[in-house]
Design a protein around this motif. Structure first.
Motif, mmCIF file in Angstrom:
data_model
loop_
_atom_site.group_PDB
_atom_site.id
_atom_site.type_symbol
_atom_site.label_atom_id
_atom_site.label_comp_id
_atom_site.label_asym_id
_atom_site.label_seq_id
_atom_site.Cartn_x
_atom_site.Cartn_y
_atom_site.Cartn_z
ATOM 1 N N ASP A 1 -57.651 8.680 -1.158
ATOM 2 C CA ASP A 1 -58.904 8.041 -0.760
ATOM 3 C C ASP A 1 -59.964 9.087 -0.403
ATOM 4 O OD1 ASP A 1 -60.745 6.749 1.515
ATOM 5 O OD2 ASP A 1 -59.889 5.133 0.294
ATOM 6 N N PRO A 2 -61.217 8.893 -0.831
ATOM 7 C CA PRO A 2 -62.291 9.866 -0.540
ATOM 8 C C PRO A 2 -62.469 10.147 0.945
ATOM 9 C CG PRO A 2 -63.014 8.310 -2.220
ATOM 10 C CD PRO A 2 -61.700 7.810 -1.727
ATOM 11 N N GLU A 3 -62.249 9.158 1.797
ATOM 12 C CA GLU A 3 -62.400 9.390 3.237
ATOM 13 C C GLU A 3 -61.338 10.359 3.750
ATOM 14 O OE1 GLU A 3 -63.515 9.190 7.309
ATOM 15 O OE2 GLU A 3 -64.556 9.009 5.380
ATOM 16 N N ALA A 4 -60.129 10.264 3.211
ATOM 17 C CA ALA A 4 -59.075 11.205 3.589
ATOM 18 C C ALA A 4 -59.443 12.622 3.140
ATOM 19 C CB ALA A 4 -57.747 10.778 2.974
ATOM 20 N N LYS A 5 -59.974 12.748 1.937
ATOM 21 C CA LYS A 5 -60.398 14.064 1.445
ATOM 22 C C LYS A 5 -61.503 14.636 2.331
ATOM 23 C CE LYS A 5 -59.450 12.828 -3.393
ATOM 24 N NZ LYS A 5 -60.037 12.618 -4.736
ATOM 25 N N ARG A 6 -62.438 13.780 2.723
ATOM 26 C CA ARG A 6 -63.544 14.243 3.567
ATOM 27 C C ARG A 6 -63.027 14.722 4.920
ATOM 28 N NH1 ARG A 6 -66.487 13.119 7.694
ATOM 29 N NH2 ARG A 6 -65.243 11.291 8.229
#
Length: 312
Positions: free
Chosen positions: A256-261
């Motif tokens: 998920d992009p939020e995890a990457k961020r």
């Protein structure tokens, strides 16, 4: 009187509408959070030689990542990079700490990984370049290598063998592990002695470089030769390869992009905010983490592709 009745009816209708909306919202299925989908976030890492299945500061590292992601985290210690690559490719781990060549191999294996960050040295170096060094003008230029004796480190040495062979081949220079002008040494140090002792006209070595590809001059083959007593003025670098970045921390592309961020923010601030945790995670390069991208590992991919083609 009629007017009051009408007003009351409107109010009742509004209350009913609100109640129905609340009931409907409560009856909708809750939207799953990416943390729920993952359950436990697993981080893969290769143990140091002799380290068994544990790593120093494991509890502290686990807590740091758990706080950054606001979820349960577990470290998975792999016996080697091959096992780590398989674990990430199969989805058993979401995050892995790689060498440059291990990351490139994982990328070739499944195309399902991407780098988040990579470490930097205190002097700003982000990786290494291969160099062709000569002494006292014995080798005039790169084109003359086929008629001279060129010292080279053992076949598995990254900076002194794998990198120059891949980079030169990509530039159209015909060179292989068995080229007759290559004098294979038993170690990188032995290759340096061949140049300093006059047994070779040139030497494939390495140097650290910054993000712009400029040498930092704090380490590498030329610095080692000078430390051994060879005057710097007698040494000349005739050729340099593209930049091979230090190995990244990589995640599965479907994370998920939020995890990457969250991970990127955590890691890029780790050195300044929690230096003791940074030292547990990265003991070799002391300058912190910076964001990394797939294009940064073009040279690593070239090495892996060349080695793979050679085995087919």
């Amino acid at each position: 009187m009629a007017r009051r009745g009408k007003t009351a009816a409107v109010q009742v209708a509004k209350v009913c509408a609100v109640a129905l909306a609340a009931f409907g919202a409560a009856s909708w299925p809750a939207r799953a959070d990416w943390r729920d989908d993952i359950g436990t976030f697993r981080i893969g890492i290769v143990a140091e030689p002799g380290g068994g299945n544990t790593i120093p500061g494991l509890a502290r590292l686990t807590d740091a990542y758990a706080n950054a992601l606001a979820m349960k985290v577990e470290f998975v210690v792999a016996r080697d990079y091959a096992a780590l690559i398989e674990a990430q490719a199969s989805g058993r781990v979401q995050y892995a700490v790689y060498s440059a060549l291990a990351y490139a191999t994982a990328s070739e294996r499944c195309g399902c990984v991407e780098p988040l960050v990579a470490p930097v040295d205190a002097d700003g170096a982000v990786g290494i370049r291969s160099v062709l060094v000569t002494r006292d003008g014995r080798l005039p230029d790169l084109a003359a290598i086929a008629s001279r004796r060129i010292a080279m480190a053992p076949a598995g040495n990254v900076g002194g063998a794998l990198l120059p062979l891949a980079a030169l081949s990509a530039e159209g220079v015909k060179i292989t592990q068995d080229s007759p002008f290559l004098a294979r040494a038993v170690s990188a140090t032995a290759a340096e002695r061949m140049l300093s002792g006059g047994e070779a006209d040139g030497l494939f070595g390495w140097e650290p470089a910054d993000a712009n590809g400029q040498p930092t001059h704090t380490d590498g083959t030329v610095a080692r030769l000078e430390a051994a007593g060879i005057p710097g003025a007698s040494l000349r670098v005739l050729w340099t390869s593209g930049l091979l970045r230090y190995g990244p921390h990589a995640v599965r592309s479907d994370l998920d992009p939020e995890a990457k961020r969250r991970l990127t923010v955590f890691l890029t601030n780790l050195k300044s905010q929690t230096p003791d945790v940074y030292d547990l995670l990265e003991s070799t390069h002391s300058g912190g983490f910076v964001p990394a991208a797939p294009k940064d590992y073009a040279m690593a991919l070239a090495i892996v592709e060349r080695e793979t083609a050679g085995k087919e």
